[in-house]
Design a protein around this motif. Structure first.
Motif, PDB file in Angstrom:
ATOM      1  N   LYS A 163       0.847  -1.193   0.000  1.00  0.00           N
ATOM      2  CA  LYS A 163       0.000   0.000   0.000  1.00  0.00           C
ATOM      3  C   LYS A 163       0.880   1.239   0.000  1.00  0.00           C
ATOM      4  CE  LYS A 163      -3.346  -2.387   2.863  1.00  0.00           C
ATOM      5  NZ  LYS A 163      -4.195  -2.394   4.017  1.00  0.00           N
ATOM      6  N   LEU A 164       0.348   2.297  -0.593  1.00  0.00           N
ATOM      7  CA  LEU A 164       0.951   3.611  -0.406  1.00  0.00           C
ATOM      8  C   LEU A 164       0.370   4.151   0.882  1.00  0.00           C
ATOM      9  CD1 LEU A 164       0.699   5.226  -3.966  1.00  0.00           C
ATOM     10  CD2 LEU A 164       2.653   4.099  -2.918  1.00  0.00           C
ATOM     11  N   GLY A 165       1.232   4.533   1.815  1.00  0.00           N
ATOM     12  CA  GLY A 165       0.773   4.987   3.119  1.00  0.00           C
ATOM     13  C   GLY A 165       0.874   6.487   3.288  1.00  0.00           C
ATOM     14  N   LYS A 166       1.528   6.884   4.372  1.00  0.00           N
ATOM     15  CA  LYS A 166       1.639   8.303   4.720  1.00  0.00           C
ATOM     16  C   LYS A 166       2.046   9.132   3.503  1.00  0.00           C
ATOM     17  CE  LYS A 166       3.863  11.444   7.905  1.00  0.00           C
ATOM     18  NZ  LYS A 166       4.862  11.626   8.925  1.00  0.00           N
ATOM     19  N   GLY A 167       1.257  10.140   3.196  1.00  0.00           N
ATOM     20  CA  GLY A 167       1.493  10.997   2.038  1.00  0.00           C
ATOM     21  C   GLY A 167       0.408  10.824   0.987  1.00  0.00           C
ATOM     22  N   TRP A 168      -0.213   9.626   0.929  1.00  0.00           N
ATOM     23  CA  TRP A 168      -1.222   9.359  -0.088  1.00  0.00           C
ATOM     24  C   TRP A 168      -2.419  10.301   0.029  1.00  0.00           C
ATOM     25  CZ3 TRP A 168      -2.586   8.088  -4.619  1.00  0.00           C
ATOM     26  CH2 TRP A 168      -3.914   7.844  -4.924  1.00  0.00           C
ATOM     27  N   LYS A 169      -2.945  10.462   1.242  1.00  0.00           N
ATOM     28  CA  LYS A 169      -4.127  11.310   1.428  1.00  0.00           C
ATOM     29  C   LYS A 169      -3.810  12.758   1.030  1.00  0.00           C
ATOM     30  CE  LYS A 169      -7.966  11.961   4.523  1.00  0.00           C
ATOM     31  NZ  LYS A 169      -8.618  11.516   5.734  1.00  0.00           N
ATOM     32  N   ASN A 170      -2.611  13.218   1.353  1.00  0.00           N
ATOM     33  CA  ASN A 170      -2.171  14.557   0.976  1.00  0.00           C
ATOM     34  C   ASN A 170      -2.104  14.689  -0.542  1.00  0.00           C
ATOM     35  OD1 ASN A 170      -1.152  17.193   1.284  1.00  0.00           O
ATOM     36  ND2 ASN A 170       0.950  16.439   1.264  1.00  0.00           N
ATOM     37  N   PHE A 171      -1.571  13.675  -1.215  1.00  0.00           N
ATOM     38  CA  PHE A 171      -1.484  13.669  -2.676  1.00  0.00           C
ATOM     39  C   PHE A 171      -2.880  13.802  -3.291  1.00  0.00           C
ATOM     40  CE2 PHE A 171      -0.932  11.525  -6.844  1.00  0.00           C
ATOM     41  CZ  PHE A 171       0.118  12.286  -7.352  1.00  0.00           C
ATOM     42  N   CYS A 172      -3.852  13.063  -2.723  1.00  0.00           N
ATOM     43  CA  CYS A 172      -5.239  13.120  -3.218  1.00  0.00           C
ATOM     44  C   CYS A 172      -5.830  14.507  -3.059  1.00  0.00           C
ATOM     45  CB  CYS A 172      -6.120  12.120  -2.465  1.00  0.00           C
ATOM     46  SG  CYS A 172      -5.863  10.426  -2.960  1.00  0.00           S
ATOM     47  N   SER A 173      -5.657  15.085  -1.873  1.00  0.00           N
ATOM     48  CA  SER A 173      -6.277  16.395  -1.643  1.00  0.00           C
ATOM     49  C   SER A 173      -5.596  17.486  -2.469  1.00  0.00           C
ATOM     50  CB  SER A 173      -6.300  16.745  -0.154  1.00  0.00           C
ATOM     51  OG  SER A 173      -5.001  16.918   0.334  1.00  0.00           O
ATOM     52  N   LEU A 174      -4.280  17.429  -2.640  1.00  0.00           N
ATOM     53  CA  LEU A 174      -3.574  18.425  -3.457  1.00  0.00           C
ATOM     54  C   LEU A 174      -4.044  18.412  -4.914  1.00  0.00           C
ATOM     55  CD1 LEU A 174       0.086  18.041  -2.176  1.00  0.00           C
ATOM     56  CD2 LEU A 174      -1.324  20.088  -1.998  1.00  0.00           C
TER      57      LEU A 174
END
Length: 197
Positions: A163-174
């Motif tokens: 899985k892509l973890g920490k940073g993934w949610k930020n990438f989505c929102s950006l």
């Protein structure tokens, strides 16, 4: 030359042929030649015929809508394009340029509501295999708007999920991803790299 969106060229690479048929709402039909180059996809011959036919003088917009089988419906906008629009488009093209000379593996994922909301993204088997092969702990996703580093989460045997973890949610929102969006990850085939477009 007419620049072709790399993401489009990659997504439809198995379907797109050398000759494209373009039709406008007035019934005018044009044939153009596509270079079939995923590193720098462009419309070659026939592009300047469009300029002559529609009487373009400076920058103009032509909206292409792919209908399948190398056929496109086009909408031609005759108003002048503001320079800010041209600059924004050129920056977008630059943001999609490959990180290496390839060859490439492409992995696509259609985003669900959960995959955008969660702080991780389950990777498909072949993409997971690529990540395992490179033995990465982190990857840098080079997005159109921003580069984001994501931590790699590896399942313990016998589970081989990655899985892509920490940073993934930020990438989505950006990047303002929405449910149903399709992401294409471009990875260097010969030299597995933690830098992914």
């Amino acid at each position: 030359l007419g620049y072709v969106d790399r993401a489009f060229a990659i997504e439809f690479q198995k379907e797109l042929g050398k000759e494209w048929t373009l039709a406008d709402s007035e019934g005018n039909v044009h044939i153009v030649e596509y270079n079939e180059n995923l590193l720098s996809p462009e419309i070659l011959s026939g592009w300047f015929n469009l300029f002559d036919f529609y009487g373009f003088i400076d920058d103009n917009y032509i909206l292409f809508r792919y209908v399948g089988h190398n056929a496109f419906h086009i909408t031609v906008y005759m108003d002048d394009v503001p320079q800010s629009g041209v600059n924004r488009y050129l920056e977008e093209i630059e943001g999609k340029e490959p990180l290496s000379i390839g060859p490439f593996d492409h992995f696509s994922i259609k985003l669900s509501r959960l995959s955008i909301q969660l702080s991780y993204l389950d990777l498909p088997a072949k993409f997971s295999q690529y990540i395992r092969q490179g033995r990465f702990n982190k990857v840098t996703l080079h997005g159109l708007l921003m580069d984001v580093e994501c931590k790699i989460l590896k399942g313990k045997p016998p589970f081989r999920r990655i899985k892509l973890g920490k940073g993934w949610k930020n990438f989505c929102s950006l990047h303002s991803f929405r449910e149903g969006d399709k992401i294409i990850f471009e990875c260097d085939t010969r030299n597995p790299s933690s830098h992914i477009r």
